[in-house]
Each structure stands twice: as C-alpha cells, then as structure tokens.
Scaffold this active site. Structure first.
Site, mmCIF file in Angstrom:
data_model
loop_
_atom_site.group_PDB
_atom_site.id
_atom_site.type_symbol
_atom_site.label_atom_id
_atom_site.label_comp_id
_atom_site.label_asym_id
_atom_site.label_seq_id
_atom_site.Cartn_x
_atom_site.Cartn_y
_atom_site.Cartn_z
ATOM 1 C CG HIS A 77 -8.156 11.302 10.390
ATOM 2 N ND1 HIS A 77 -7.032 11.711 10.952
ATOM 3 C CD2 HIS A 77 -7.119 10.350 9.511
ATOM 4 C CE1 HIS A 77 -5.792 11.113 10.583
ATOM 5 N NE2 HIS A 77 -5.971 10.322 9.853
ATOM 6 C CG ASP B 117 -16.768 7.975 23.472
ATOM 7 O OD1 ASP B 117 -16.272 9.057 23.729
ATOM 8 O OD2 ASP B 117 -18.030 8.008 23.260
ATOM 9 C CG ASN C 180 -1.361 3.452 12.765
ATOM 10 O OD1 ASN C 180 -2.078 4.323 12.354
ATOM 11 N ND2 ASN C 180 -0.274 3.108 11.904
ATOM 12 C CD GLU D 256 -3.253 9.947 17.580
ATOM 13 O OE1 GLU D 256 -3.617 10.424 18.261
ATOM 14 O OE2 GLU D 256 -3.148 10.131 16.230
ATOM 15 N NE ARG E 249 -3.129 2.347 3.222
ATOM 16 C CZ ARG E 249 -3.265 2.809 4.214
ATOM 17 N NH1 ARG E 249 -2.921 2.445 5.482
ATOM 18 N NH2 ARG E 249 -4.195 4.065 4.520
ATOM 19 C CE1 TYR F 213 0.252 5.772 5.674
ATOM 20 C CE2 TYR F 213 -0.718 4.937 3.568
ATOM 21 C CZ TYR F 213 -0.726 5.639 4.646
ATOM 22 O OH TYR F 213 -1.740 6.547 4.637
ATOM 23 N NE ARG G 195 -0.358 11.271 3.714
ATOM 24 C CZ ARG G 195 -1.101 9.905 4.197
ATOM 25 N NH1 ARG G 195 -0.923 9.271 5.285
ATOM 26 N NH2 ARG G 195 -1.586 9.415 3.189
ATOM 27 C CG HIS H 271 -0.489 8.347 12.969
ATOM 28 N ND1 HIS H 271 -1.720 7.671 12.773
ATOM 29 C CD2 HIS H 271 -0.876 9.217 13.957
ATOM 30 C CE1 HIS H 271 -2.858 8.204 13.406
ATOM 31 N NE2 HIS H 271 -2.133 8.989 14.037
ATOM 32 C CG LEU H 272 3.271 3.273 9.543
ATOM 33 C CD1 LEU H 272 2.546 2.752 8.702
ATOM 34 C CD2 LEU H 272 4.475 2.746 9.616
ATOM 35 C CB SER H 273 2.428 9.099 6.752
ATOM 36 O OG SER H 273 1.182 9.029 7.415
HETATM 37 C C1 DQA Z 1 -1.940 6.376 8.983
HETATM 38 C C2 DQA Z 1 -2.248 7.685 8.720
HETATM 39 C C3 DQA Z 1 -3.785 7.855 8.408
HETATM 40 O O1 DQA Z 1 -4.045 8.955 8.085
HETATM 41 C C4 DQA Z 1 -4.175 6.729 7.212
HETATM 42 O O2 DQA Z 1 -5.443 6.802 7.133
HETATM 43 C C5 DQA Z 1 -3.593 5.628 7.703
HETATM 44 C C6 DQA Z 1 -2.020 5.422 8.093
HETATM 45 C C7 DQA Z 1 -0.379 6.369 9.337
HETATM 46 O O3 DQA Z 1 0.167 5.207 10.138
HETATM 47 O O4 DQA Z 1 0.519 6.968 8.723
HETATM 48 O O5 DQA Z 1 -4.000 4.551 7.344
HETATM 49 O O6 DQA Z 1 -2.429 6.214 10.487
#
Ligand code: DQA
Length: 146
Positions: A79, A86, A73, A97, A17, A22, A106, A99-101
């Site tokens: 979002h 909750d 993640n 929390e 993907r 990513y 973005r 995230h890769l990116s």
């Molecule tokens: C993500 C960032 C999110 O915006 C996106 O919907 C993902 C991957 C990341 O790890 O960068 O699916 O969580």
C-alpha cells in the site's frame, strides 16, 4: 523452472500475529505447503522474507536473471511502496501479488495496491491457500508464455 517467493514486513510473525485475520500457520508452515505443491509440479522455489523494503527491492533486481516468475506478499509495502512497484516493473518478470486476508474487506488504506498495476494478477483472501494458488498462477503464466 524457478519461482521466487517474497514476503514483506511482519510476515515473520505469522502464527502469533492476529490469527483471526491471518490464520494460525507460521510462515515456515506455509512455505512447507508451497514446497509440497512445487515438488508435485516439478518447480524449484526460493522462499524469502524481509522486514526491509530495500532488501526486497534488491532481491527483485537480482531475481531477474535467476527466476522465471515472482510471487509476492508485499504486506504493508503493498500500500506504500513505489520502490517495490518500480523494481517489479524493471525486472520484467511475471509477478503474482498475493495476500492472506481479503484486503478489500478491511480498512480503506488496504484497498489500494501500488504494485497491482505491474503484476500479472492478484490473489487474496484465501489464507495460506493464497500462496498455493499464487504458485499455480505463476506456474500457469510461465507455461503459457513459453
Ligand atoms: C497482508 C495484507 C496487508 O494489508 C498487511 O499489511 C499485511 C498482510 C495479507 O497477507 O493479508 O501485512 O499482505
């Protein structure tokens, strides 16, 4: 010490993907990096992925009694999901929390996280290393709160 790693929708496709966004590692390979560091730290981890919001909610609810922290993640649910927010809030576990990116670099719809206010902190933009850093953050929080 047990830490629950949760992965949201489409993360099962990592490796294929959008690799420019990513990276090229699969989720299984990322899990391997996390397990290696967890073994060094002496931490037990459970690493799961689901494309279903409700399943993630159930895992967070069930995790309350088994785990000392969560690293999540939540992918696109980050979002959109009040339900996940909750669940994290209700579980009351320290949650990181990740995230890769770098979501702030973005599209604007990725700039806002519904779960960030109920998490201890956020790590983003470091590719697969975000997972390892998430583990270190959770490990540190558990150690500090003990
Ligand atoms: C993500 C960032 C999110 O915006 C996106 O919907 C993902 C991957 C990341 O790890 O960068 O699916 O969580």
């Amino acid at each position: 010490m047990k830490i629950l790693f949760l992965n949201g929708p489409n993360l099962n496709l990592l490796g294929q993907r959008e690799p420019e966004t990513y990276g090229r590692l699969t989720l299984g390979e990322i899990e391997g990096l996390v397990r290696k560091k967890a073994a060094e730290l002496g931490v037990e981890i459970d690493f799961r992925q689901s494309n279903h919001e409700g399943e993630l909610v159930t895992w967070i609810q069930e995790g309350r009694t088994t785990f000392q922290a969560i690293v999540i993640n939540a992918a696109a649910y980050t979002h959109t999901s009040i339900a996940l927010r909750d669940a994290i809030s209700a579980a009351g576990l320290p949650t990181v929390e990740i995230h890769l990116s770098n979501t702030h670099a973005r599209e604007s719809f990725r700039h806002h996280s519904l779960i960030a206010p109920v998490c201890s902190g956020v790590i983003l933009g470091f590719g697969a290393q975000s997972y390892v850093l998430g583990l270190l953050a959770a490990f540190n929080i558990i150690g500090v709160s003990k």
